[in-house]
Design a protein around this motif. Structure first.
Motif, mmCIF file in Angstrom:
data_model
loop_
_atom_site.group_PDB
_atom_site.id
_atom_site.type_symbol
_atom_site.label_atom_id
_atom_site.label_comp_id
_atom_site.label_asym_id
_atom_site.label_seq_id
_atom_site.Cartn_x
_atom_site.Cartn_y
_atom_site.Cartn_z
ATOM 1 N N VAL A 131 0.847 -1.187 0.000
ATOM 2 C CA VAL A 131 0.000 0.000 0.000
ATOM 3 C C VAL A 131 0.883 1.237 0.000
ATOM 4 O O VAL A 131 1.846 1.316 0.773
ATOM 5 N N LEU A 132 0.542 2.222 -0.850
ATOM 6 C CA LEU A 132 1.205 3.529 -0.849
ATOM 7 C C LEU A 132 0.184 4.578 -0.453
ATOM 8 O O LEU A 132 -0.909 4.647 -1.037
ATOM 9 N N MET A 133 0.527 5.410 0.538
ATOM 10 C CA MET A 133 -0.345 6.485 0.994
ATOM 11 C C MET A 133 0.375 7.819 0.800
ATOM 12 O O MET A 133 1.476 8.018 1.329
ATOM 13 N N ILE A 134 -0.246 8.726 0.026
ATOM 14 C CA ILE A 134 0.330 10.039 -0.215
ATOM 15 C C ILE A 134 -0.793 11.074 -0.208
ATOM 16 O O ILE A 134 -1.972 10.738 -0.308
ATOM 17 N N ASP A 135 -0.409 12.336 -0.085
ATOM 18 C CA ASP A 135 -1.378 13.426 -0.201
ATOM 19 C C ASP A 135 -1.591 13.765 -1.670
ATOM 20 O O ASP A 135 -0.816 13.352 -2.542
ATOM 21 N N SER A 136 -2.643 14.535 -1.906
ATOM 22 C CA SER A 136 -2.817 15.095 -3.260
ATOM 23 C C SER A 136 -2.906 16.608 -3.190
ATOM 24 O O SER A 136 -3.624 17.247 -3.948
ATOM 25 N N GLY A 137 -2.158 17.183 -2.266
ATOM 26 C CA GLY A 137 -2.182 18.619 -2.028
ATOM 27 C C GLY A 137 -2.839 18.931 -0.702
ATOM 28 O O GLY A 137 -3.392 18.052 -0.027
ATOM 29 N N ALA A 138 -2.800 20.189 -0.295
ATOM 30 C CA ALA A 138 -3.283 20.583 1.023
ATOM 31 C C ALA A 138 -4.749 20.259 1.239
ATOM 32 O O ALA A 138 -5.186 19.997 2.365
ATOM 33 N N ALA A 139 -5.551 20.248 0.179
ATOM 34 C CA ALA A 139 -6.980 19.970 0.328
ATOM 35 C C ALA A 139 -7.264 18.505 0.628
ATOM 36 O O ALA A 139 -8.314 18.172 1.188
ATOM 37 N N ASP A 140 -6.344 17.617 0.276
ATOM 38 C CA ASP A 140 -6.514 16.180 0.508
ATOM 39 C C ASP A 140 -5.221 15.619 1.091
ATOM 40 O O ASP A 140 -4.499 14.859 0.441
ATOM 41 N N ALA A 141 -4.958 16.020 2.324
ATOM 42 C CA ALA A 141 -3.675 15.677 2.947
ATOM 43 C C ALA A 141 -3.832 14.717 4.116
ATOM 44 O O ALA A 141 -2.956 14.624 4.965
ATOM 45 N N THR A 142 -4.976 13.993 4.165
ATOM 46 C CA THR A 142 -5.215 13.076 5.286
ATOM 47 C C THR A 142 -5.633 11.699 4.786
ATOM 48 O O THR A 142 -6.760 11.246 5.044
ATOM 49 N N LEU A 197 3.689 14.346 -1.216
ATOM 50 C CA LEU A 197 3.850 14.711 -2.614
ATOM 51 C C LEU A 197 3.817 16.223 -2.805
ATOM 52 O O LEU A 197 4.774 16.824 -3.283
ATOM 53 N N ARG A 198 2.694 16.861 -2.389
ATOM 54 C CA ARG A 198 2.531 18.287 -2.631
ATOM 55 C C ARG A 198 2.370 19.110 -1.358
ATOM 56 O O ARG A 198 2.358 20.338 -1.416
ATOM 57 N N SER A 199 2.204 18.467 -0.210
ATOM 58 C CA SER A 199 2.015 19.208 1.036
ATOM 59 C C SER A 199 2.323 18.304 2.218
ATOM 60 O O SER A 199 2.454 17.078 2.063
ATOM 61 N N ALA A 200 2.425 18.893 3.415
ATOM 62 C CA ALA A 200 2.520 18.083 4.623
ATOM 63 C C ALA A 200 1.246 17.263 4.764
ATOM 64 O O ALA A 200 0.157 17.713 4.381
ATOM 65 N N SER A 201 1.370 16.038 5.281
ATOM 66 C CA SER A 201 0.199 15.169 5.362
ATOM 67 C C SER A 201 0.103 14.505 6.732
ATOM 68 O O SER A 201 1.108 14.334 7.424
ATOM 69 N N SER A 202 -1.114 14.118 7.085
ATOM 70 C CA SER A 202 -1.377 13.376 8.318
ATOM 71 C C SER A 202 -2.138 12.115 7.941
ATOM 72 O O SER A 202 -3.333 12.172 7.608
ATOM 73 N N ALA A 203 -1.452 10.998 7.964
ATOM 74 C CA ALA A 203 -2.044 9.729 7.551
ATOM 75 C C ALA A 203 -2.415 8.899 8.774
ATOM 76 O O ALA A 203 -1.751 8.972 9.819
#
Length: 326
Positions: A57-68, A91-97
Motif C-alpha cells: 500500500v502507498l499512501m500520499i497526499d494530493s495537495g493541502a486539500a486532501d492531505a489526510t 507529494l505536494r504538502s505536509a500530510s497526516s495519515a
C-alpha cells in the motif's frame, strides 16, 4: 502499475476481494503497488488480499486539500512482494495519515519493513505524520521512519510486533507485546508507555521517557551522555537489564534487576518506593532514596553521591560476597 487507486475525497471498500498491482510506471506511485491512496480513504476487510509486486500500500497526499489519507485493514492481508508492506510519503504538502490494522490483519514485506514513513534516499520538502494502530493483530517486520517524518505507534488488545522500530515519535503498548529494538536519535523526547501486562523484549536507545504499569521489559535502556530520560515503573512492573545514563528512575511497587551506570556528565536520581527492589550495581548515581518497605540488593561495589534510607534496606551480600557502598 496500481492495483486500485483511491483519489482525494474518495473512499473505497474492498470485501473478500483479491487485488494485484504490478509493473513500472511513470512515477513512483505507479511502481507495483497493490493499493494507492492519494488523499482518500480505503477499507480492506473480509479476508481480502492486496498484493503489489513492489509495495503493498502507498499512501500520499494530493495537495493541502486532501492531505489526510486513511487506511483500515480488517481481517485481511497486505503484501509487498519486493518492498515494504505499507509506505507513507508526501507529494505536494505536509500530510497526516492514519493506518489501523485490526482483527488479525497481516502485513507482509519483501524487504523486512512492514511500515515505512518518508524516503530513505533524501529529505522531502514536506513532512508526513502517521498515526499507526495495531489492534488484535500480529506484525513481523520493522517500522522505519526517515528524515524528520513522524510516526506514533499504538499496540492494543493482544497485538504483537516482532521487529525493530526506528525514529518513531512515540510508542504505546497496551495489553500487547513487542520483541525488537527501539532506536531514536540522541536527545529525543520520544515517550514509550506500557500498561496492562504488556511485555517488551529488546533495547530502547535514546528515548525521552519510559512509563511502565503492570508490565515487564527484558533488555537495556541506553542513553547518550547528558540524557534527562525519565524511567518510571509501577504496579508490579519489572525491568531486567541495564540502565545507562538515565536522568531519573522511580520504582513504585516494582523491580529492576540489572546495573545502573552513569557517566560524569549525567547525574541521576533514584527513588525506590512501596516494596520496590533494585538488584544489581549502581555506579555514579547522584542520589538514591529507599523507603522503609524497599531494598537495594547490591551485587558489586556501588557508588552514589548521596544515599537516603527512610528505613529502607541495603543488602551488601546480594551476590554472596560482601560489597561496599561509597
Amino acid at each position: 502499475g496500481r492495483g486500485v487507486n483511491v483519489s482525494g475525497g474518495s473512499t473505497v471498500t474492498l470485501t473478500n476481494t483479491q487485488v494485484t498491482g504490478a509493473g513500472v510506471g511513470a512515477t513512483f506511485a505507479d511502481n507495483g503497488y497493490g493499493l494507492v491512496i492519494v488523499g482518500g480513504a480505503a477499507l480492506v476487510e473480509g479476508a481480502s488480499a492486496v498484493t503489489g509486486s513492489n509495495g503493498g500500500v502507498l499512501m500520499i497526499d494530493s495537495g493541502a486539500a486532501d492531505a489526510t489519507p486513511s487506511f483500515v485493514l480488517d481481517n485481511s492481508t497486505i503484501t509487498g512482494t519486493a518492498g515494504s508492506g505499507i509506505v507513507v510519503r508526501t507529494l505536494r504538502s505536509a500530510s497526516s495519515a492514519t493506518v489501523r490494522l485490526q482483527n488479525g490483519a497481516v502485513v507482509n514485506s519483501g524487504n523486512g519493513v512492514v511500515v515505512e514513513v518518508g524516503e530513505s534516499s533524501g529529505a522531502s520538502a514536506f513532512q508526513a505524520a502517521l498515526d499507526l494502530t495495531v489492534d488484535d493483530s500480529v506484525l513481523v517486520g520493522d517500522v522505519q521512519v526517515f528524515n524528520g517524518n513522524v510516526a506514533d505507534v499504538h499496540l492494543l488488545n493482544g497485538s504483537s510486533v516482532a521487529g525493530n522500530m526506528t525514529n518513531i515519535n512515540s510508542l504505546e503498548i497496551n495489553a500487547s507485546s513487542m520483541s525488537g529494538n527501539l532506536n531514536v536519535p540522541a536527545g529525543s523526547t520520544v515517550a514509550a508507555t506500557m500498561a496492562a501486562n504488556s511485555t517488551f523484549t529488546g533495547n530502547m536507545s535514546n528515548i525521552g521517557s519510559l512509563t511502565m504499569d503492570s508490565s515487564a521489559m527484558t533488555g537495556n535502556v541506553i542513553e547518550a551522555s547528558g540524557s534527562v530520560a525519565s524511567i518510571s515503573l509501577a504496579n508490579r512492573s519489572s525491568l531486567t537489564g541495564s540502565l545507562n545514563n538515565i536522568g531519573s528512575l522511580v520504582l513504585d511497587n516494582s523491580d529492576v534487576t540489572g546495573d545502573i551506570t552513569q557517566d560524569a556528565s549525567t547525574p541521576a536520581t533514584l527513588n525506590v518506593l512501596n516494596t520496590s527492589r533494585i538488584t544489581g550495581t549502581i555506579t555514579n548515581v547522584q542520589s538514591t532514596t529507599i523507603d522503609a518497605s524497599s531494598s537495594f540488593n547490591m551485587v558489586n561495589d556501588s557508588s552514589v553521591g548521596s544515599l537516603t534510607l527512610n528505613g529502607g534496606t541495603v543488602n551488601l551480600r546480594a551476590a554472596r560476597s560482601e560489597g561496599s557502598f561509597f
